[in-house]
Design an enzyme around this catalytic site. Structure first.
Site, PDB file in Angstrom:
ATOM      1  N   ASP A 113       0.984  -1.217  -0.077  1.00 41.00           N
ATOM      2  CA  ASP A 113       0.011   0.142   0.047  1.00 41.00           C
ATOM      3  C   ASP A 113       0.991   1.390  -0.006  1.00 41.00           C
ATOM      4  O   ASP A 113       1.936   1.211   0.665  1.00 41.00           O
ATOM      5  CB  ASP A 113      -0.911  -0.059   1.268  1.00 41.00           C
ATOM      6  CG  ASP A 113      -2.025  -1.189   1.344  1.00 41.00           C
ATOM      7  OD1 ASP A 113      -1.765  -1.895   0.464  1.00 41.00           O
ATOM      8  OD2 ASP A 113      -2.844  -0.932   2.121  1.00 41.00           O
ATOM      9  N   HIS A 169       5.384  -6.945  -0.256  1.00 41.04           N
ATOM     10  CA  HIS A 169       5.331  -8.375  -0.741  1.00 41.04           C
ATOM     11  C   HIS A 169       6.069  -8.685  -1.949  1.00 41.04           C
ATOM     12  O   HIS A 169       6.378  -7.708  -2.623  1.00 41.04           O
ATOM     13  CB  HIS A 169       3.820  -8.791  -1.201  1.00 41.04           C
ATOM     14  CG  HIS A 169       2.956  -8.409   0.270  1.00 41.04           C
ATOM     15  ND1 HIS A 169       2.595  -9.859   1.071  1.00 41.04           N
ATOM     16  CD2 HIS A 169       2.721  -7.567   1.091  1.00 41.04           C
ATOM     17  CE1 HIS A 169       1.746  -9.386   2.147  1.00 41.04           C
ATOM     18  NE2 HIS A 169       1.616  -7.938   2.203  1.00 41.04           N
ATOM     19  N   SER A 256       8.027   5.195   5.397  1.00 40.06           N
ATOM     20  CA  SER A 256       9.215   4.269   4.767  1.00 40.06           C
ATOM     21  C   SER A 256       8.894   4.068   3.090  1.00 40.06           C
ATOM     22  O   SER A 256       7.889   4.601   2.772  1.00 40.06           O
ATOM     23  CB  SER A 256       9.504   3.052   5.387  1.00 40.06           C
ATOM     24  OG  SER A 256       7.965   2.322   5.975  1.00 40.06           O
TER      25      SER A 256
END
Length: 296
Positions: A113, A169, A256
């Site tokens: 996201d 991921h 981040s």
């Protein structure tokens, strides 16, 4: 004000920024900049705050944070009262069906996201950090041989803010290789900071690894830490085959960034992302969302 592009509504939205006044003060005022250089960018500052976020005492921050930023807790595996600390909440896992993944091998998905930008035909010595500022891939990973593979390739930057799901991921099935940590500072990765600190990604703590993708050639994965990100946690096992969408790791508290580099001729990024990146805008995306296609 930071505006991001909503790909669904095809309109711009103002980003809700956690700690906005603090970030503006530390990166835009003379006194704030001095404090940042003396204290905020240091490992000790982020480490101490990270320790606090691991304590039971930090649980009191969860509900106000959820309310302030309209976080949908229905997607979380844990209920809001089940978290043991703020970091436990911050690194929360989502329900299996919260982020559908396109199984088509030709489709490139977002690794997480966040807010995404992408740049084609990159000059390895002048990769765009933000309009007017650039950095070098060789400086970023300290490995000239690996960097040279991505000449004229594509760079995809996914910025995660504190309100986002903070696990990242794999974008394809394949074999991931060893992780290479590089020590550095802990500047914020918010656009306010990116405009203020030259070569910020090369200054911050970061980790990189190669991924032998089944469909998108060799992909370079880079995770960049930021203010209050005490840890970048890699949960994958090197040289063990993974499936598309498998977890690679997660960030503890703070904003981040994940950066992906693709070889020339391997992928084509969706036109709206490229267009908005050229205009200086990020596109809001979620993990599993289509962001490009394989070059056939």
């Amino acid at each position: 004000m930071i505006q991001v592009y909503n790909r669904t509504t095809k309109s711009y939205e103002e980003e809700l920024i956690a700690g906005k006044k603090y970030i503006e003060w530390t990166y835009e005022s003379p006194v704030g900049k001095t404090i940042t250089e003396l204290i905020a960018k240091k490992k000790l500052f982020s480490k101490l705050y990270g320790k606090y976020c691991d304590t039971k005492l930090s649980k009191s921050k969860i509900s106000p944070f959820v309310d302030s930023f309209n976080i949908d807790m229905a997607m979380s595996k844990k209920k809001i009262n089940e978290f043991k600390s703020f970091n436990d909440f911050f690194t929360r896992e989502l329900n299996f069906d919260a982020r559908p993944i396109n199984s088509d091998n030709n489709i490139l998905i977002s690794p997480g996201d966040g807010r995404i930008t992408a740049y084609e035909d990159i000059d390895l010595d002048n990769i765009i950090q933000i309009k007017g500022l650039t950095y070098s891939l060789k400086e970023l990973i300290n490995d000239d041989n690996v960097a040279s593979k991505y000449k004229n390739g594509i760079c995809v930057v996914l910025r995660l803010c504190p309100t986002d799901y903070h696990r990242f991921h794999f974008i394809d099935s394949g074999i991931p290789y060893e992780n290479h940590p590089i020590k550095g500072h802990y500047y914020s990765v918010n656009p306010i900071a990116l405009k203020s600190v030259p070569k910020l990604f090369c200054e911050n703590k970061r980790e990189w690894s190669l991924f032998k993708s089944d469909n998108f050639k060799d992909v370079l994965h880079i995770e960049v830490g930021a203010t209050c990100v005490g840890s970048i946690i890699q949960t994958y096992s090197p040289r063990v085959r993974v499936n598309k969408g498998d977890e690679k790791g997660y960030f503890k508290f703070g904003g981040s960034t994940t950066i992906l580099f693709f070889e020339q001729g391997s992928i084509e990024i969706d036109a709206d992302i490229i267009e908005q990146s050229k205009l200086g805008f990020e596109c809001k995306v979620i993990f599993g969302e289509n962001i490009g296609t394989k070059v056939l």
